[in-house]
Design an enzyme around this catalytic site. Structure first.
Site, PDB file in Angstrom:
ATOM      1  N   LYS A  11     -17.177  10.910  10.885  1.00 49.02           N
ATOM      2  CA  LYS A  11     -17.835  11.695   9.844  1.00 49.02           C
ATOM      3  C   LYS A  11     -17.422  11.243   8.430  1.00 49.02           C
ATOM      4  CE  LYS A  11     -18.479  15.823  12.743  1.00 49.02           C
ATOM      5  NZ  LYS A  11     -18.265  17.306  12.849  1.00 49.02           N
ATOM      6  N   TYR A  51     -28.536  18.149  14.147  1.00 48.90           N
ATOM      7  CA  TYR A  51     -27.825  19.419  14.306  1.00 48.90           C
ATOM      8  C   TYR A  51     -28.784  20.602  14.488  1.00 48.90           C
ATOM      9  CZ  TYR A  51     -23.113  17.591  13.395  1.00 48.90           C
ATOM     10  OH  TYR A  51     -21.901  16.944  13.483  1.00 48.90           O
ATOM     11  N   PHE A  59     -23.165  28.206   8.914  1.00 47.60           N
ATOM     12  CA  PHE A  59     -22.632  27.007   8.259  1.00 47.60           C
ATOM     13  C   PHE A  59     -23.602  25.833   8.274  1.00 47.60           C
ATOM     14  CE2 PHE A  59     -20.991  27.134  12.664  1.00 47.60           C
ATOM     15  CZ  PHE A  59     -21.471  25.918  13.156  1.00 47.60           C
ATOM     16  N   ARG A  87     -14.004  14.248  24.266  1.00 53.48           N
ATOM     17  CA  ARG A  87     -13.699  15.600  23.764  1.00 53.48           C
ATOM     18  C   ARG A  87     -12.178  15.827  23.766  1.00 53.48           C
ATOM     19  NH1 ARG A  87     -17.836  18.427  21.191  1.00 53.48           N
ATOM     20  NH2 ARG A  87     -16.199  20.023  21.198  1.00 53.48           N
ATOM     21  N   THR A  93     -12.358  21.941  17.564  1.00 51.11           N
ATOM     22  CA  THR A  93     -13.221  21.910  16.375  1.00 51.11           C
ATOM     23  C   THR A  93     -12.425  22.225  15.106  1.00 51.11           C
ATOM     24  OG1 THR A  93     -15.025  22.714  17.770  1.00 51.11           O
ATOM     25  CG2 THR A  93     -15.352  22.843  15.384  1.00 51.11           C
ATOM     26  N   ARG A 104      -8.478  15.020  15.605  1.00 59.63           N
ATOM     27  CA  ARG A 104      -8.624  16.089  14.609  1.00 59.63           C
ATOM     28  C   ARG A 104      -7.259  16.601  14.138  1.00 59.63           C
ATOM     29  NH1 ARG A 104     -13.954  18.826  17.463  1.00 59.63           N
ATOM     30  NH2 ARG A 104     -15.522  17.903  16.079  1.00 59.63           N
ATOM     31  N   ASN A 114     -14.139  17.615   9.956  1.00 61.52           N
ATOM     32  CA  ASN A 114     -13.204  17.423  11.065  1.00 61.52           C
ATOM     33  C   ASN A 114     -13.305  16.042  11.711  1.00 61.52           C
ATOM     34  OD1 ASN A 114     -15.596  17.823  12.358  1.00 61.52           O
ATOM     35  ND2 ASN A 114     -14.978  19.667  13.471  1.00 61.52           N
ATOM     36  N   HIS A 117     -17.531  13.648  15.559  1.00 64.13           N
ATOM     37  CA  HIS A 117     -18.448  14.378  16.449  1.00 64.13           C
ATOM     38  C   HIS A 117     -18.345  13.745  17.835  1.00 64.13           C
ATOM     39  CE1 HIS A 117     -22.133  16.041  18.219  1.00 64.13           C
ATOM     40  NE2 HIS A 117     -22.294  14.832  18.717  1.00 64.13           N
ATOM     41  N   GLU A 128     -28.503  12.289  22.235  1.00 62.41           N
ATOM     42  CA  GLU A 128     -27.914  11.887  20.957  1.00 62.41           C
ATOM     43  C   GLU A 128     -27.869  10.362  20.822  1.00 62.41           C
ATOM     44  OE1 GLU A 128     -25.209  15.946  20.577  1.00 62.41           O
ATOM     45  OE2 GLU A 128     -24.178  14.031  20.803  1.00 62.41           O
TER      46      GLU A 128
HETATM   47  P1  IDP Z   1     -17.786  20.432  17.884  1.00 60.69           P
HETATM   48  O1  IDP Z   1     -18.033  19.381  16.821  1.00 60.69           O
HETATM   49  O2  IDP Z   1     -16.317  20.592  18.182  1.00 60.69           O
HETATM   50  O3  IDP Z   1     -18.614  20.238  19.118  1.00 60.69           O
HETATM   51  P2  IDP Z   1     -19.627  22.589  17.146  1.00 60.69           P
HETATM   52  O4  IDP Z   1     -19.400  24.033  17.446  1.00 60.69           O
HETATM   53  O5  IDP Z   1     -20.648  21.873  17.958  1.00 60.69           O
HETATM   54  O6  IDP Z   1     -18.206  21.840  17.229  1.00 60.69           O
HETATM   55  O7  IDP Z   1     -19.992  22.503  15.604  1.00 60.69           O
HETATM   56  C1  IDP Z   1     -20.570  21.326  15.069  1.00 60.69           C
HETATM   57  C2  IDP Z   1     -19.884  21.015  13.757  1.00 60.69           C
HETATM   58  O8  IDP Z   1     -20.186  22.057  12.820  1.00 60.69           O
HETATM   59  C3  IDP Z   1     -18.349  20.986  13.794  1.00 60.69           C
HETATM   60  O9  IDP Z   1     -17.820  19.765  14.267  1.00 60.69           O
HETATM   61  C4  IDP Z   1     -18.010  21.231  12.339  1.00 60.69           C
HETATM   62  O10 IDP Z   1     -18.190  20.053  11.540  1.00 60.69           O
HETATM   63  C5  IDP Z   1     -19.072  22.265  11.960  1.00 60.69           C
HETATM   64  N1  IDP Z   1     -18.598  23.643  12.158  1.00 60.69           N
HETATM   65  C6  IDP Z   1     -18.412  24.300  13.333  1.00 60.69           C
HETATM   66  N2  IDP Z   1     -17.979  25.553  13.147  1.00 60.69           N
HETATM   67  C7  IDP Z   1     -17.886  25.714  11.801  1.00 60.69           C
HETATM   68  C8  IDP Z   1     -17.493  26.804  10.945  1.00 60.69           C
HETATM   69  O11 IDP Z   1     -17.158  27.903  11.403  1.00 60.69           O
HETATM   70  N3  IDP Z   1     -17.533  26.559   9.594  1.00 60.69           N
HETATM   71  C9  IDP Z   1     -17.922  25.376   9.061  1.00 60.69           C
HETATM   72  N4  IDP Z   1     -18.312  24.326   9.819  1.00 60.69           N
HETATM   73  C10 IDP Z   1     -18.294  24.484  11.160  1.00 60.69           C
HETATM   74 MG    MG Z   2     -20.683  20.288  19.310  1.00 58.50          MG
END
Ligand code: IDP
Ligand code: MG
Length: 140
Positions: A11, A51, A59, A87, A93, A104, A114, A117, A128
């Site tokens: 990212k 997304y 968010f 993962r 996350t 992370r 973070n 992805h 994807e």
């Molecule tokens: P993941 O990347 O661990 O699979 P997801 O729930 O799929 O997590 O969320 C996608 C992306 O959205 C996260 O990697 C992060 O960049 C962002 N994100 C997730 N939850 C939050 C939040 O509560 N606040 C801000 N950004 C978030």
């Molecule tokens: Mg995800």
């Protein structure tokens, strides 16, 4: 389990800090092979499409803005149990909850910025990968 594929993004927070190599090394050390890779500037349309599953989340707009704030590196990773393996090395996350030794934990700035992805299922990995790569761009 046979070798299979997952999809990864390094990212903008990580490319900005020149961590492409450091992140990729952690993926490789975890037993994943980079079989496709390109550095791109995502368009807003691409980020919104990628997304789309999160479009009702509070968010979403911030996430799209972040993902187009700088270049990203999109990658196809291959290895045994690739989705889970990726993962696991990514970590939680929210970096505050990420285990020691994960990408992370080592590099993420925040729950949003973070660093990586990773696909969460074989089915989403296939979708994807196809979103960013033509079959002939993937060379195992
Ligand atoms: P993941 O990347 O661990 O699979 P997801 O729930 O799929 O997590 O969320 C996608 C992306 O959205 C996260 O990697 C992060 O960049 C962002 N994100 C997730 N939850 C939050 C939040 O509560 N606040 C801000 N950004 C978030
Ligand atoms: Mg995800």
């Amino acid at each position: 389990m046979a070798a299979n594929r997952t999809f990864s993004i390094i990212k903008p927070d990580a490319t900005r800090r020149n961590l492409t190599g450091a992140v990729t090394k952690m993926l490789e050390d975890a037993g994943l092979r980079v079989v496709a890779s390109k550095r791109i500037q995502m368009t807003r349309k691409q980020a919104e499409g990628f997304y789309a599953v999160h479009k009702e989340r509070p968010f979403f707009d911030d996430l799209v803005a972040f993902m187009i704030s700088g270049p990203v590196v999109v990658q196809v990773l291959e290895g045994e149990d690739a989705v889970k393996r990726n993962r696991d090395i990514m970590g939680a996350t929210n970096p505050e909850n990420a285990a020691e030794g994960t990408i992370r934990k080592a590099h993420a700035e925040s729950i949003e910025a973070n660093s990586v992805h990773g696909s969460d299922s074989d089915e989403n990995a296939a979708t994807e990968i196809a979103f960013f790569f033509k079959p002939e761009e993937i060379v195992g």
